[in-house]
Motif scaffolding. Structure first.
Motif, PDB file in Angstrom:
ATOM      1  N   ARG A  47     -43.979   9.217  48.200  1.00  0.00           N
ATOM      2  CA  ARG A  47     -44.995   8.164  48.044  1.00  0.00           C
ATOM      3  C   ARG A  47     -44.899   7.459  46.696  1.00  0.00           C
ATOM      4  O   ARG A  47     -45.212   6.277  46.587  1.00  0.00           O
ATOM      5  N   VAL A  48     -44.437   8.159  45.663  1.00  0.00           N
ATOM      6  CA  VAL A  48     -44.324   7.507  44.355  1.00  0.00           C
ATOM      7  C   VAL A  48     -42.921   6.973  44.094  1.00  0.00           C
ATOM      8  O   VAL A  48     -42.746   6.033  43.319  1.00  0.00           O
ATOM      9  N   PHE A  49     -41.910   7.559  44.749  1.00  0.00           N
ATOM     10  CA  PHE A  49     -40.529   7.207  44.412  1.00  0.00           C
ATOM     11  C   PHE A  49     -40.182   5.764  44.783  1.00  0.00           C
ATOM     12  O   PHE A  49     -39.634   5.018  43.970  1.00  0.00           O
ATOM     13  N   PHE A  50     -40.497   5.347  45.998  1.00  0.00           N
ATOM     14  CA  PHE A  50     -40.077   4.013  46.450  1.00  0.00           C
ATOM     15  C   PHE A  50     -40.811   2.886  45.724  1.00  0.00           C
ATOM     16  O   PHE A  50     -40.172   1.916  45.289  1.00  0.00           O
ATOM     17  N   PRO A  51     -42.143   2.970  45.539  1.00  0.00           N
ATOM     18  CA  PRO A  51     -42.787   1.936  44.704  1.00  0.00           C
ATOM     19  C   PRO A  51     -42.242   1.913  43.279  1.00  0.00           C
ATOM     20  O   PRO A  51     -42.037   0.839  42.700  1.00  0.00           O
ATOM     21  N   PHE A  52     -42.007   3.094  42.726  1.00  0.00           N
ATOM     22  CA  PHE A  52     -41.436   3.187  41.379  1.00  0.00           C
ATOM     23  C   PHE A  52     -40.089   2.473  41.308  1.00  0.00           C
ATOM     24  O   PHE A  52     -39.826   1.687  40.390  1.00  0.00           O
ATOM     25  N   LEU A  53     -39.228   2.697  42.292  1.00  0.00           N
ATOM     26  CA  LEU A  53     -37.905   2.076  42.301  1.00  0.00           C
ATOM     27  C   LEU A  53     -38.010   0.566  42.470  1.00  0.00           C
ATOM     28  O   LEU A  53     -37.365  -0.206  41.739  1.00  0.00           O
ATOM     29  N   ILE A  54     -38.825   0.134  43.412  1.00  0.00           N
ATOM     30  CA  ILE A  54     -38.974  -1.310  43.681  1.00  0.00           C
ATOM     31  C   ILE A  54     -39.495  -2.055  42.457  1.00  0.00           C
ATOM     32  O   ILE A  54     -38.941  -3.074  42.038  1.00  0.00           O
ATOM     33  N   TRP A  55     -40.563  -1.535  41.845  1.00  0.00           N
ATOM     34  CA  TRP A  55     -41.174  -2.246  40.727  1.00  0.00           C
ATOM     35  C   TRP A  55     -40.359  -2.123  39.443  1.00  0.00           C
ATOM     36  O   TRP A  55     -40.363  -3.047  38.610  1.00  0.00           O
ATOM     37  N   SER A  56     -39.629  -1.050  39.290  1.00  0.00           N
ATOM     38  CA  SER A  56     -38.723  -0.939  38.143  1.00  0.00           C
ATOM     39  C   SER A  56     -37.665  -2.039  38.218  1.00  0.00           C
ATOM     40  O   SER A  56     -37.338  -2.677  37.212  1.00  0.00           O
ATOM     41  N   VAL A  57     -37.137  -2.272  39.409  1.00  0.00           N
ATOM     42  CA  VAL A  57     -36.151  -3.344  39.596  1.00  0.00           C
ATOM     43  C   VAL A  57     -36.779  -4.707  39.305  1.00  0.00           C
ATOM     44  O   VAL A  57     -36.196  -5.550  38.610  1.00  0.00           O
ATOM     45  N   GLY A  68     -29.632   1.800  34.757  1.00  0.00           N
ATOM     46  CA  GLY A  68     -30.136   2.927  33.970  1.00  0.00           C
ATOM     47  C   GLY A  68     -31.375   3.585  34.540  1.00  0.00           C
ATOM     48  O   GLY A  68     -31.835   4.610  33.999  1.00  0.00           O
ATOM     49  N   ILE A  69     -31.936   3.060  35.632  1.00  0.00           N
ATOM     50  CA  ILE A  69     -33.166   3.616  36.198  1.00  0.00           C
ATOM     51  C   ILE A  69     -33.065   5.104  36.529  1.00  0.00           C
ATOM     52  O   ILE A  69     -34.023   5.854  36.282  1.00  0.00           O
ATOM     53  N   PRO A  70     -31.937   5.596  37.066  1.00  0.00           N
ATOM     54  CA  PRO A  70     -31.871   7.041  37.344  1.00  0.00           C
ATOM     55  C   PRO A  70     -31.982   7.912  36.094  1.00  0.00           C
ATOM     56  O   PRO A  70     -32.246   9.113  36.205  1.00  0.00           O
ATOM     57  N   PHE A  71     -31.781   7.305  34.923  1.00  0.00           N
ATOM     58  CA  PHE A  71     -31.754   8.085  33.688  1.00  0.00           C
ATOM     59  C   PHE A  71     -33.008   7.918  32.841  1.00  0.00           C
ATOM     60  O   PHE A  71     -33.488   8.870  32.239  1.00  0.00           O
ATOM     61  N   ASN A  72     -33.569   6.704  32.800  1.00  0.00           N
ATOM     62  CA  ASN A  72     -34.787   6.497  32.011  1.00  0.00           C
ATOM     63  C   ASN A  72     -35.333   5.096  32.246  1.00  0.00           C
ATOM     64  O   ASN A  72     -34.664   4.229  32.835  1.00  0.00           O
ATOM     65  N   PHE A  73     -36.546   4.882  31.767  1.00  0.00           N
ATOM     66  CA  PHE A  73     -37.182   3.569  31.871  1.00  0.00           C
ATOM     67  C   PHE A  73     -36.573   2.618  30.842  1.00  0.00           C
ATOM     68  O   PHE A  73     -35.940   3.058  29.875  1.00  0.00           O
ATOM     69  N   SER A  74     -36.788   1.326  31.036  1.00  0.00           N
ATOM     70  CA  SER A  74     -36.286   0.330  30.098  1.00  0.00           C
ATOM     71  C   SER A  74     -37.433  -0.245  29.283  1.00  0.00           C
ATOM     72  O   SER A  74     -38.600   0.019  29.557  1.00  0.00           O
ATOM     73  N   ILE A  75     -37.118  -1.071  28.295  1.00  0.00           N
ATOM     74  CA  ILE A  75     -38.152  -1.686  27.465  1.00  0.00           C
ATOM     75  C   ILE A  75     -38.957  -2.733  28.236  1.00  0.00           C
ATOM     76  O   ILE A  75     -39.980  -3.211  27.745  1.00  0.00           O
ATOM     77  N   LEU A  76     -38.502  -3.078  29.444  1.00  0.00           N
ATOM     78  CA  LEU A  76     -39.250  -4.012  30.282  1.00  0.00           C
ATOM     79  C   LEU A  76     -40.198  -3.290  31.237  1.00  0.00           C
ATOM     80  O   LEU A  76     -41.036  -3.923  31.870  1.00  0.00           O
ATOM     81  N   ALA A  77     -40.040  -2.004  31.368  1.00  0.00           N
ATOM     82  CA  ALA A  77     -40.887  -1.214  32.271  1.00  0.00           C
ATOM     83  C   ALA A  77     -41.348   0.036  31.536  1.00  0.00           C
ATOM     84  O   ALA A  77     -41.204   1.159  32.023  1.00  0.00           O
ATOM     85  N   VAL A  78     -41.921  -0.176  30.360  1.00  0.00           N
ATOM     86  CA  VAL A  78     -42.292   0.938  29.491  1.00  0.00           C
ATOM     87  C   VAL A  78     -43.253   1.900  30.178  1.00  0.00           C
ATOM     88  O   VAL A  78     -43.147   3.124  30.033  1.00  0.00           O
ATOM     89  N   HIS A  79     -44.180   1.359  30.954  1.00  0.00           N
ATOM     90  CA  HIS A  79     -45.189   2.226  31.566  1.00  0.00           C
ATOM     91  C   HIS A  79     -44.605   3.140  32.643  1.00  0.00           C
ATOM     92  O   HIS A  79     -45.271   4.086  33.073  1.00  0.00           O
ATOM     93  N   MET A  80     -43.371   2.899  33.051  1.00  0.00           N
ATOM     94  CA  MET A  80     -42.756   3.745  34.070  1.00  0.00           C
ATOM     95  C   MET A  80     -42.382   5.130  33.532  1.00  0.00           C
ATOM     96  O   MET A  80     -41.996   6.007  34.306  1.00  0.00           O
ATOM     97  N   TRP A  81     -42.497   5.325  32.212  1.00  0.00           N
ATOM     98  CA  TRP A  81     -42.231   6.664  31.671  1.00  0.00           C
ATOM     99  C   TRP A  81     -43.094   7.709  32.369  1.00  0.00           C
ATOM    100  O   TRP A  81     -42.656   8.843  32.587  1.00  0.00           O
ATOM    101  N   TYR A  82     -44.296   7.305  32.749  1.00  0.00           N
ATOM    102  CA  TYR A  82     -45.234   8.261  33.358  1.00  0.00           C
ATOM    103  C   TYR A  82     -44.765   8.700  34.746  1.00  0.00           C
ATOM    104  O   TYR A  82     -45.045   9.831  35.167  1.00  0.00           O
ATOM    105  N   ILE A  83     -44.044   7.844  35.453  1.00  0.00           N
ATOM    106  CA  ILE A  83     -43.613   8.187  36.806  1.00  0.00           C
ATOM    107  C   ILE A  83     -42.527   9.258  36.764  1.00  0.00           C
ATOM    108  O   ILE A  83     -42.502  10.157  37.612  1.00  0.00           O
ATOM    109  N   TYR A  84     -41.642   9.175  35.778  1.00  0.00           N
ATOM    110  CA  TYR A  84     -40.676  10.260  35.608  1.00  0.00           C
ATOM    111  C   TYR A  84     -41.416  11.581  35.362  1.00  0.00           C
ATOM    112  O   TYR A  84     -41.068  12.615  35.929  1.00  0.00           O
ATOM    113  N   LEU A  85     -42.418  11.524  34.511  1.00  0.00           N
ATOM    114  CA  LEU A  85     -43.235  12.711  34.231  1.00  0.00           C
ATOM    115  C   LEU A  85     -43.935  13.195  35.493  1.00  0.00           C
ATOM    116  O   LEU A  85     -43.942  14.392  35.788  1.00  0.00           O
ATOM    117  N   LEU A  86     -44.521  12.271  36.248  1.00  0.00           N
ATOM    118  CA  LEU A  86     -45.285  12.635  37.439  1.00  0.00           C
ATOM    119  C   LEU A  86     -44.396  13.314  38.476  1.00  0.00           C
ATOM    120  O   LEU A  86     -44.786  14.324  39.075  1.00  0.00           O
TER     121      LEU A  86
END
Length: 384
Positions: free
Chosen positions: A92-102, A146-164
């Motif tokens: 439930r979190v993976f696909f939205p995370f991937l779509i919005w990170s892109v 780089g999404i499989p490895f870490n968030f970018s400076i354009l998607a800083v708030h995505m750090w929490y999804i890796y944690l989640l």
């Protein structure tokens, strides 16, 4: 005095919806401080801008811990099989995370196609640098790779999804202990976790290494008691307890004041240093620190005391539970522009951050709610 709270007959827990509302608004508000704490350029009002960025930034540190405590309160101990739990939670979190990170990473390139000036990108993403200003597809694709490895400076708030996702992977394992541990054992775990909350300051001001950690070993003695798993257990434990109004006043308020004072004064001290690094800047804002815990616990317990009698308000809170993850996904597109709007309207600097937060939060919630109304459950694949 503390006392055990009786379980509600309904599966829906209204006070946790209130905690979620507080956490969600605080995280949006926190990101509205970025254009203040990372103000690009100079301004005759730079002193006031930095002051309010620090003042609100320190006040809002409980936002992420509250999210993790909600997770612990709701999911510990895990009642489902590991396979079903992972399939339900992570997908439930993976696909939205991937779509919005892109989408976030493509944003600079899209602005270039539309002929938007590069400096506008700074209004959206205060952290972005020179590469982003090129508005190049190559740069955007590099961030996407780089999404499989870490968030970018354009998607800083995505750090929490890796944690989640990491917490979800860990929860069934941790749950096995939580299910059989006594209250005393849980408190001992939290006590050891409390010691680890001081480690960021020990590492910065005393020594990089402690309790067996060294150049060839990062896993010190209390490593397995450290991190956000403490907030998971704290949420689980505090769900079963309640503070009286007297305890909130005599214990909770002083806790929050002390935590806030350390957070704010520490942040201002570090940012005033001429050689302040990124790690030094974030030191007193660290979520897994004692000062932030001192702020978070009273907020969590205070939300438990709020009673909601209006059925309409209950439905709104329940809707936020449905839309909350989507709001988190998209809100970062609106925080920067909302601050720009407040500046254009000459809103006093002291209230620009909360006013911008109301706009960004309201727009994000409205868009996600509309998506759910139009597309129904299919929306989950995009907005969670």
């Amino acid at each position: 005095m503390e006392k055990t709270v009786s379980k509600q007959k309904s599966g829906h827990i209204v006070w946790l919806d209130i905690v979620r509302l507080a956490a969600m608004f605080m995280v949006v508000c926190c990101h509205c401080t970025d254009p203040f704490n990372f103000y690009p350029g100079t301004s005759p009002e730079i002193g006031e801008i930095k002051f309010w960025g620090a003042a609100y930034g320190a006040l809002l540190r409980p936002c992420v811990p509250l999210f993790v405590m909600i997770t612990g309160a709701l999911l510990l101990p895990v009642r489902e099989s590991s396979r079903f739990f992972y399939k339900k939670r992570i997908t439930r979190v993976f696909f939205p995370f991937l779509i919005w990170s892109v989408l976030y990473n493509l944003f600079p390139w899209v602005t270039g196609l539309l002929g938007v000036e590069p400096r506008v990108i700074l209004d959206f993403f205060p952290y972005s640098g020179e590469d982003v200003m090129r508005q190049s597809l190559e740069v955007s694709l590099g961030y996407i790779a780089g999404i499989p490895f870490n968030f970018s400076i354009l998607a800083v708030h995505m750090w929490y999804i890796y944690l989640l996702i990491g917490l979800y992977l860990y929860l069934p394992v941790f749950s096995a202990w939580v299910a059989q541990a006594s209250d005393r054992a849980k408190l001992w775990f939290l006590a050891l976790w409390g010691v680890t909350l001081l480690l960021p300051y020990y590492n910065e001001f005393v020594s990089e290494y402690l309790w067996g950690s060294c150049s060839w070993n990062s896993f010190g003695m209390l490593y397995y008691f450290a991190g956000f798993n403490g907030y998971l257990l704290l949420g689980h434990v505090l769900r079963q307890r309640e503070w009286s109004r007297r305890m909130l006043l005599l214990v909770g308020v002083p806790m929050f004041i002390v935590g806030y004072a350390v957070t704010y004064l520490g942040f201002r001290h570090m940012t005033a240093l001429p050689d302040c690094t990124d790690e030094m800047l974030e030191l007193f804002f660290t979520y897994c620190s004692l000062n932030v815990v001192l702020m978070t616990v009273p907020v969590f317990m205070c939300c438990k005391k709020i009673e909601v009698h209006s059925e309409r308000l209950r439905r709104m809170l329940a809707n936020l539970t449905l839309c909350g993850f989507g709001v988190y996904m998209i809100h970062y597109f609106f925080t920067g522009p909302s601050v720009v709007l407040m500046r254009m309207l000459d809103v006093p600097i002291c209230i620009q951050i909360p006013c911008a937060s109301v706009v960004a939060f309201g727009v994000s919630w409205l868009l996600v709610a509309l998506a759910y109304r139009v597309f129904g459950r299919k929306t989950r694949w995009v907005l969670g």
